[in-house]
Design a protein around this motif. Structure first.
Motif, PDB file in Angstrom:
ATOM      1  N   GLY A  42      -7.540   1.743   5.249  1.00 10.13           N
ATOM      2  CA  GLY A  42      -6.132   1.707   5.605  1.00 10.13           C
ATOM      3  C   GLY A  42      -5.524   3.092   5.718  1.00 10.13           C
ATOM      4  O   GLY A  42      -6.229   4.100   5.811  1.00 10.13           O
ATOM      5  N   ASP A  43      -4.191   3.138   5.713  1.00  9.49           N
ATOM      6  CA  ASP A  43      -3.449   4.384   5.849  1.00  9.49           C
ATOM      7  C   ASP A  43      -2.682   4.658   4.565  1.00  9.49           C
ATOM      8  O   ASP A  43      -2.862   3.965   3.553  1.00  9.49           O
ATOM      9  CB  ASP A  43      -2.505   4.299   7.056  1.00  9.49           C
ATOM     10  CG  ASP A  43      -1.700   3.003   7.036  1.00  9.49           C
ATOM     11  OD1 ASP A  43      -0.891   2.836   6.110  1.00  9.49           O
ATOM     12  OD2 ASP A  43      -1.903   2.151   7.935  1.00  9.49           O
ATOM     13  N   LEU A  44      -1.803   5.644   4.595  1.00 12.69           N
ATOM     14  CA  LEU A  44      -1.073   6.027   3.384  1.00 12.69           C
ATOM     15  C   LEU A  44      -0.132   4.937   2.883  1.00 12.69           C
ATOM     16  O   LEU A  44       0.238   4.927   1.707  1.00 12.69           O
ATOM     17  CB  LEU A  44      -0.276   7.315   3.640  1.00 12.69           C
ATOM     18  CG  LEU A  44      -1.099   8.577   3.901  1.00 12.69           C
ATOM     19  CD1 LEU A  44      -0.179   9.758   4.200  1.00 12.69           C
ATOM     20  CD2 LEU A  44      -2.008   8.898   2.719  1.00 12.69           C
ATOM     21  N   SER A  45       0.243   4.013   3.768  1.00 13.48           N
ATOM     22  CA  SER A  45       1.171   2.954   3.356  1.00 13.48           C
ATOM     23  C   SER A  45       0.566   1.996   2.337  1.00 13.48           C
ATOM     24  O   SER A  45       1.298   1.254   1.675  1.00 13.48           O
ATOM     25  CB  SER A  45       1.650   2.172   4.585  1.00 13.48           C
ATOM     26  OG  SER A  45       0.576   1.475   5.198  1.00 13.48           O
ATOM     27  N   VAL A  46      -0.773   2.015   2.180  1.00 11.98           N
ATOM     28  CA  VAL A  46      -1.398   1.090   1.224  1.00 11.98           C
ATOM     29  C   VAL A  46      -0.975   1.404  -0.213  1.00 11.98           C
ATOM     30  O   VAL A  46      -1.068   0.544  -1.088  1.00 11.98           O
ATOM     31  CB  VAL A  46      -2.948   1.131   1.332  1.00 11.98           C
ATOM     32  CG1 VAL A  46      -3.406   0.721   2.714  1.00 11.98           C
ATOM     33  CG2 VAL A  46      -3.481   2.506   0.965  1.00 11.98           C
ATOM     34  N   PHE A  82     -10.265  12.347   4.997  1.00 12.42           N
ATOM     35  CA  PHE A  82     -10.937  11.163   4.471  1.00 12.42           C
ATOM     36  C   PHE A  82     -10.002  10.444   3.495  1.00 12.42           C
ATOM     37  O   PHE A  82      -9.441  11.059   2.585  1.00 12.42           O
ATOM     38  CB  PHE A  82     -12.209  11.537   3.717  1.00 12.42           C
ATOM     39  CG  PHE A  82     -13.423  11.676   4.593  1.00 12.42           C
ATOM     40  CD1 PHE A  82     -13.568  10.943   5.756  1.00 12.42           C
ATOM     41  CD2 PHE A  82     -14.446  12.539   4.230  1.00 12.42           C
ATOM     42  CE1 PHE A  82     -14.698  11.069   6.550  1.00 12.42           C
ATOM     43  CE2 PHE A  82     -15.583  12.675   5.017  1.00 12.42           C
ATOM     44  CZ  PHE A  82     -15.704  11.929   6.183  1.00 12.42           C
ATOM     45  N   MET A  83      -9.860   9.132   3.664  1.00  8.51           N
ATOM     46  CA  MET A  83      -9.111   8.313   2.715  1.00  8.51           C
ATOM     47  C   MET A  83     -10.082   7.727   1.688  1.00  8.51           C
ATOM     48  O   MET A  83     -11.223   7.400   2.035  1.00  8.51           O
ATOM     49  CB  MET A  83      -8.386   7.195   3.445  1.00  8.51           C
ATOM     50  CG  MET A  83      -7.193   7.625   4.255  1.00  8.51           C
ATOM     51  SD  MET A  83      -5.734   7.915   3.224  1.00  8.51           S
ATOM     52  CE  MET A  83      -5.354   6.230   2.692  1.00  8.51           C
ATOM     53  N   PRO A  84      -9.641   7.543   0.429  1.00 10.45           N
ATOM     54  CA  PRO A  84     -10.522   6.949  -0.578  1.00 10.45           C
ATOM     55  C   PRO A  84     -10.578   5.432  -0.504  1.00 10.45           C
ATOM     56  O   PRO A  84     -11.325   4.808  -1.250  1.00 10.45           O
ATOM     57  CB  PRO A  84      -9.899   7.409  -1.900  1.00 10.45           C
ATOM     58  CG  PRO A  84      -8.465   7.597  -1.580  1.00 10.45           C
ATOM     59  CD  PRO A  84      -8.406   8.070  -0.153  1.00 10.45           C
ATOM     60  N   ARG A  85      -9.779   4.836   0.347  1.00  8.16           N
ATOM     61  CA  ARG A  85      -9.810   3.381   0.532  1.00  8.16           C
ATOM     62  C   ARG A  85      -9.459   3.076   1.980  1.00  8.16           C
ATOM     63  O   ARG A  85      -8.967   3.931   2.717  1.00  8.16           O
ATOM     64  CB  ARG A  85      -8.837   2.696  -0.425  1.00  8.16           C
ATOM     65  CG  ARG A  85      -7.390   3.131  -0.265  1.00  8.16           C
ATOM     66  CD  ARG A  85      -6.453   2.314  -1.155  1.00  8.16           C
ATOM     67  NE  ARG A  85      -6.604   2.636  -2.570  1.00  8.16           N
ATOM     68  CZ  ARG A  85      -5.931   2.027  -3.530  1.00  8.16           C
ATOM     69  NH1 ARG A  85      -5.073   1.041  -3.219  1.00  8.16           N
ATOM     70  NH2 ARG A  85      -6.092   2.366  -4.795  1.00  8.16           N
ATOM     71  N   LEU A 114     -14.816   0.893   3.506  1.00  9.93           N
ATOM     72  CA  LEU A 114     -15.228   1.624   2.309  1.00  9.93           C
ATOM     73  C   LEU A 114     -15.413   0.717   1.102  1.00  9.93           C
ATOM     74  O   LEU A 114     -15.927   1.153   0.072  1.00  9.93           O
ATOM     75  CB  LEU A 114     -14.181   2.702   1.973  1.00  9.93           C
ATOM     76  CG  LEU A 114     -13.912   3.762   3.035  1.00  9.93           C
ATOM     77  CD1 LEU A 114     -12.835   4.732   2.550  1.00  9.93           C
ATOM     78  CD2 LEU A 114     -15.178   4.525   3.393  1.00  9.93           C
ATOM     79  N   ASP A 115     -14.992  -0.527   1.225  1.00  9.32           N
ATOM     80  CA  ASP A 115     -15.017  -1.441   0.077  1.00  9.32           C
ATOM     81  C   ASP A 115     -16.392  -1.589  -0.575  1.00  9.32           C
ATOM     82  O   ASP A 115     -16.499  -1.602  -1.812  1.00  9.32           O
ATOM     83  CB  ASP A 115     -14.489  -2.815   0.493  1.00  9.32           C
ATOM     84  CG  ASP A 115     -12.989  -2.790   0.755  1.00  9.32           C
ATOM     85  OD1 ASP A 115     -12.326  -1.849   0.265  1.00  9.32           O
ATOM     86  OD2 ASP A 115     -12.482  -3.682   1.469  1.00  9.32           O
TER      87      ASP A 115
END
Length: 488
Positions: free
Chosen positions: A224-228, A219-222, A117-118
């Motif tokens: 990786g996972d939630l740990s980021v 959908f994540m906004p970045r 997504l970067d």
């Protein structure tokens, strides 16, 4: 047909308004290309919707059940095509890939063709999240206005009046239900966002995570996972709203209205929450064992991650607390959990816990009948009356679903895709939990193709599967029959 087109034009008007938010995001981040492309798409959509509404003035606007099915399939199939236009223009994706992405967004599936997504403009990332929020709202409206009243697949529709909170007579009952549902959905969205912002999530990420969580999208906004984010409280807060998304909106209203008698009888949500707790403890044990020692992962952290993962699976959201966390669990268990899904009146996917409970109840009755042929058995499960007509509808839905998913699996596998891939991809897209497919299942598999590697036929088949998961399988067949009838 005029009623279908009129209501579809209303949906298009809503999409045109929704497109203005990515325009604002693009303007705030100085993304000129995205601003122009989203703005033009919003303008063109507005022109089409307003023109259609004007042209249909004075025509019949009422929808019968058959026309309602056709309207639903038009919304779920055609709105993503419109939503994909700015994605194609801005990112340069192939049309089929952009359509897959927007179908995945609107159906709250969360499957993606983007490797990273970067490089994406913030406006596109926001649009993906917003599509999920819109899709969650459309899912609730589809259920309470069309699917449940028609009893599709045995859906219980007799308690829908619980959603009505006012006694206004100047608006229709359907309009009142829409307004009340929108109010509740909007309130949950606002509370979730405020909580995330207070916890420490960046404002942009808080918006996107809120849209994805309230709709059980994924959908994540970045990358990786939630740990980021490095915020355990954020994971717990999201788990709370995933549970809310997985449980019935009728149950939520019973709680707010203090309908204690109905609350005692409504067992589905209690069973669902209990299932999340049990699954969470089992997942915590697996994570703790995989970590190897308490110095790597403390028991309390393992329990937190286990409960968040369990809520993610049952709600069919698909968040992971660590990369490959879902792949640590036995694949048959994951398939069973996501196939069952959440409550009947929720944004979660799957066949729904209500139907699974009904089939389990009938199976137990039939086993008891073998031992006590003349015994008297209860005629209810929970608050729902038990009758053979209801069970026929539920079993028909289950059988048709299994048959169609089997066919889709073979079609996907026919695109030179390993059968294991095809099976999990089909189950994940039907249950609207795309991220579960992208967990690290590669161990022991010859080649684990990601969604972007699938061929055109496979992607189209999975788009159909995502839509079928949102429409309820029998409603999709009803829409097809209605289209055939219209051509006569």
């Amino acid at each position: 047909m005029s009623g279908i087109l009129y209501h579809f034009s209303l949906v298009l008007t809503g999409i045109a308004v929704a497109l203005l938010l990515p325009v604002a995001v693009a303007a705030s981040y100085g993304e000129t290309v995205a601003l122009v492309d989203f703005g033009l798409t919003a303008a063109l959509t507005s022109v089409v919707s307003v023109s259609a509404a004007i042209a249909l003035t004075g025509r019949e606007r009422r929808l019968v059940h058959k026309n309602g099915y056709i309207l639903l399939i038009m919304v779920w199939a055609l709105v993503p095509a419109i939503a994909a236009i700015p994605v194609v223009l801005i990112t340069g994706l192939a049309p089929i890939d952009a359509y897959f992405e927007t179908v995945s967004g609107l159906t709250t599936t969360g499957a993606t063709v983007f490797k990273t997504l970067d490089p994406l403009p913030r406006a596109v990332i926001f649009w993906r999240a917003e599509l999920q929020w819109i899709g969650g709202f459309l899912t609730l409206l589809s259920i309470v206005l069309i699917l449940a009243p028609a009893g599709v697949g045995g859906l219980p529709g007799r308690q829908i009046r619980l959603l009505e909170t006012s006694e206004r007579t100047d608006i229709s009952r359907a309009t009142q239900i829409v307004l009340d549902t929108a109010t509740a959905y909007g309130a949950a969205t606002f509370i979730c966002f405020v909580g995330l912002f207070v916890i420490g999530a960046p404002a942009f990420d808080a918006f996107c995570l809120t849209f994805s969580t309230v709709s059980t999208g994924g959908f994540m906004p970045r990358d990786g996972d939630l740990s980021v984010y490095g915020l355990p409280a954020l994971e717990v807060w999201l788990a709370i709203f995933m549970v809310i998304g997985a449980t019935s909106i009728l149950w939520h209203r019973m709680v707010l209205q203090r309908r204690f008698q109905l609350l005692r009888e409504h067992r589905e949500s209690y069973v669902l929450i209990a299932g999340i707790v049990v699954l969470g403890v089992l997942t915590a044990a697996v994570l703790f064992q995989a970590a190897g020692s308490a110095s790597v992962l403390s028991p309390l952290s393992a329990l937190r991650e286990g409960l968040v993962t369990a809520a993610s699976m049952v709600s069919t959201t698909g968040y992971e607390t660590r990369t490959g966390g879902l792949a640590l669990l036995p694949l048959p268990l994951v398939l069973m959990v996501i196939f069952i899904g959440g409550s009947a009146f929720s944004t979660a996917g799957g066949i729904k816990a209500y139907r699974f409970g009904a089939m389990a109840t009938q199976s137990a009755r039939e086993l008891t009948r073998l031992l006590y042929p003349h015994g008297i058995r209860p005629a209810k499960f929970g608050s729902q009356p038990y009758d053979m007509q209801l069970m026929k509808a539920i079993w028909s839905h289950f059988v048709v679903t299994v048959m169609v998913l089997g066919i889709i699996t073979l079609v996907v596998a026919g695109e030179a895709i390993d059968y294991e891939n095809a099976l999990l991809a089909t189950a994940a897209t039907f249950s609207n939990i795309g991220p579960v497919y992208e967990s690290q299942w590669q161990t022991g598999v010859r080649h684990w193709q990601l969604f972007e590697e699938f061929g055109v036929v496979a992607k189209l088949a999975l788009c159909l599967t995502m839509i079928a998961g949102r429409l309820e399988m029998l409603a999709l067949l009803g829409a097809v029959n209605g289209l055939i009838w219209l051509r006569r």
